[in-house]
Design a protein around this motif. Structure first.
Motif, PDB file in Angstrom:
ATOM      1  N   GLY A  25     109.517  94.522  37.340  1.00 10.50           N
ATOM      2  CA  GLY A  25     110.251  95.635  37.945  1.00 10.50           C
ATOM      3  C   GLY A  25     109.365  96.838  38.190  1.00 10.50           C
ATOM      4  O   GLY A  25     109.454  97.489  39.234  1.00 10.50           O
ATOM      5  N   ILE A  26     108.488  97.124  37.233  1.00  9.08           N
ATOM      6  CA  ILE A  26     107.555  98.246  37.406  1.00  9.08           C
ATOM      7  C   ILE A  26     106.599  97.977  38.556  1.00  9.08           C
ATOM      8  O   ILE A  26     106.303  98.871  39.357  1.00  9.08           O
ATOM      9  CB  ILE A  26     106.799  98.507  36.084  1.00  9.08           C
ATOM     10  CG1 ILE A  26     107.782  99.020  35.023  1.00  9.08           C
ATOM     11  CG2 ILE A  26     105.659  99.489  36.287  1.00  9.08           C
ATOM     12  CD1 ILE A  26     107.206  99.082  33.639  1.00  9.08           C
ATOM     13  N   LEU A  32     106.309 100.045  46.195  1.00  9.26           N
ATOM     14  CA  LEU A  32     106.899 100.940  47.181  1.00  9.26           C
ATOM     15  C   LEU A  32     105.929 102.083  47.497  1.00  9.26           C
ATOM     16  O   LEU A  32     105.740 102.442  48.660  1.00  9.26           O
ATOM     17  CB  LEU A  32     108.224 101.494  46.655  1.00  9.26           C
ATOM     18  CG  LEU A  32     109.082 102.284  47.620  1.00  9.26           C
ATOM     19  CD1 LEU A  32     109.489 101.420  48.794  1.00  9.26           C
ATOM     20  CD2 LEU A  32     110.310 102.803  46.906  1.00  9.26           C
ATOM     21  N   GLY A  33     105.277 102.617  46.461  1.00 10.26           N
ATOM     22  CA  GLY A  33     104.267 103.657  46.670  1.00 10.26           C
ATOM     23  C   GLY A  33     103.044 103.146  47.401  1.00 10.26           C
ATOM     24  O   GLY A  33     102.491 103.824  48.267  1.00 10.26           O
ATOM     25  N   VAL A  34     102.633 101.915  47.070  1.00 12.50           N
ATOM     26  CA  VAL A  34     101.479 101.316  47.763  1.00 12.50           C
ATOM     27  C   VAL A  34     101.811 101.130  49.239  1.00 12.50           C
ATOM     28  O   VAL A  34     100.986 101.408  50.115  1.00 12.50           O
ATOM     29  CB  VAL A  34     101.083  99.975  47.106  1.00 12.50           C
ATOM     30  CG1 VAL A  34     100.036  99.248  47.929  1.00 12.50           C
ATOM     31  CG2 VAL A  34     100.591 100.200  45.693  1.00 12.50           C
ATOM     32  N   GLY A  35     103.022 100.694  49.537  1.00 10.89           N
ATOM     33  CA  GLY A  35     103.449 100.551  50.932  1.00 10.89           C
ATOM     34  C   GLY A  35     103.480 101.881  51.649  1.00 10.89           C
ATOM     35  O   GLY A  35     103.113 101.980  52.813  1.00 10.89           O
ATOM     36  N   PRO A  49     110.010  99.795  58.381  1.00 11.00           N
ATOM     37  CA  PRO A  49     110.219  98.402  57.964  1.00 11.00           C
ATOM     38  C   PRO A  49     109.080  97.872  57.088  1.00 11.00           C
ATOM     39  O   PRO A  49     109.314  97.100  56.161  1.00 11.00           O
ATOM     40  CB  PRO A  49     110.301  97.619  59.277  1.00 11.00           C
ATOM     41  CG  PRO A  49     110.664  98.613  60.299  1.00 11.00           C
ATOM     42  CD  PRO A  49     110.111  99.916  59.846  1.00 11.00           C
ATOM     43  N   TYR A  50     107.857  98.305  57.366  1.00 12.00           N
ATOM     44  CA  TYR A  50     106.707  97.882  56.558  1.00 12.00           C
ATOM     45  C   TYR A  50     106.869  98.350  55.111  1.00 12.00           C
ATOM     46  O   TYR A  50     106.703  97.570  54.180  1.00 12.00           O
ATOM     47  CB  TYR A  50     105.421  98.444  57.162  1.00 12.00           C
ATOM     48  CG  TYR A  50     104.188  98.235  56.322  1.00 12.00           C
ATOM     49  CD1 TYR A  50     103.574  96.998  56.267  1.00 12.00           C
ATOM     50  CD2 TYR A  50     103.640  99.278  55.582  1.00 12.00           C
ATOM     51  CE1 TYR A  50     102.438  96.797  55.497  1.00 12.00           C
ATOM     52  CE2 TYR A  50     102.513  99.093  54.818  1.00 12.00           C
ATOM     53  CZ  TYR A  50     101.919  97.855  54.771  1.00 12.00           C
ATOM     54  OH  TYR A  50     100.802  97.661  54.000  1.00 12.00           O
ATOM     55  N   PRO A  55     108.216  95.960  48.920  1.00 15.45           N
ATOM     56  CA  PRO A  55     108.805  95.579  47.628  1.00 15.45           C
ATOM     57  C   PRO A  55     109.721  94.361  47.718  1.00 15.45           C
ATOM     58  O   PRO A  55     109.824  93.589  46.747  1.00 15.45           O
ATOM     59  CB  PRO A  55     109.582  96.819  47.188  1.00 15.45           C
ATOM     60  CG  PRO A  55     109.742  97.649  48.381  1.00 15.45           C
ATOM     61  CD  PRO A  55     108.649  97.288  49.336  1.00 15.45           C
ATOM     62  N   ILE A  56     110.354  94.136  48.871  1.00 20.73           N
ATOM     63  CA  ILE A  56     111.219  92.962  49.018  1.00 20.73           C
ATOM     64  C   ILE A  56     110.386  91.688  48.924  1.00 20.73           C
ATOM     65  O   ILE A  56     110.764  90.723  48.255  1.00 20.73           O
ATOM     66  CB  ILE A  56     112.000  93.028  50.347  1.00 20.73           C
ATOM     67  CG1 ILE A  56     113.008  94.179  50.296  1.00 20.73           C
ATOM     68  CG2 ILE A  56     112.700  91.717  50.637  1.00 20.73           C
ATOM     69  CD1 ILE A  56     113.668  94.488  51.619  1.00 20.73           C
ATOM     70  N   THR A  57     109.244  91.694  49.588  1.00 21.63           N
ATOM     71  CA  THR A  57     108.354  90.536  49.535  1.00 21.63           C
ATOM     72  C   THR A  57     107.840  90.306  48.120  1.00 21.63           C
ATOM     73  O   THR A  57     107.804  89.169  47.637  1.00 21.63           O
ATOM     74  CB  THR A  57     107.170  90.739  50.498  1.00 21.63           C
ATOM     75  OG1 THR A  57     107.676  91.006  51.801  1.00 21.63           O
ATOM     76  CG2 THR A  57     106.278  89.516  50.538  1.00 21.63           C
TER      77      THR A  57
END
Length: 106
Positions: A25-26, A32-35, A49-50, A55-57
């Motif tokens: 989870g962490i 999300l931050g990396v994205g 969308p990217y 995080p979904i992937t």
């Protein structure tokens, strides 16, 4: 008659959220931050969308594998991508004798 049940002094249990561990989870939240920081790589129209698919992937890859117990989806994917694709065929004894006799004639 009295029964005694042994109770372990320390119980080792992994803290989980349904199918994922807390560490997973962490990692997903951190992705999300990396994205967000790497959204400059894609076209501005596709930035949202990217960031959302990042995080979904990772969530899908970190889920436990349905087909291979004890492994996660990313581990199964790595095994599939790095597996040996050679086809091994058994050699009959006649073929072995043929190759040996060919080598002796030379």
């Amino acid at each position: 008659m009295r029964r005694t049940i042994r109770v372990p002094e320390e119980i080792q249990a992994n803290s989980k959220w349904s199918k994922l561990t807390v560490l997973d989870g962490i990692i997903i939240v951190a992705s999300l931050g990396v994205g967000w920081f790497t959204k400059f790589i894609v076209h501005p129209f596709l930035a949202i969308p990217y960031v959302a698919l990042f995080p979904i992937t990772l969530y899908i890859l970190l889920l436990p594998s349905i087909n291979v117990p004890g492994k996660k989806n990313y581990q199964t994917a790595i095994q599939v991508l790095t597996k040996d694709r050679k086809v091994y065929k058994s050699i009959s004894l006649e073929e072995i004798d043929f190759y040996r006799s060919e080598g002796e004639q030379k």
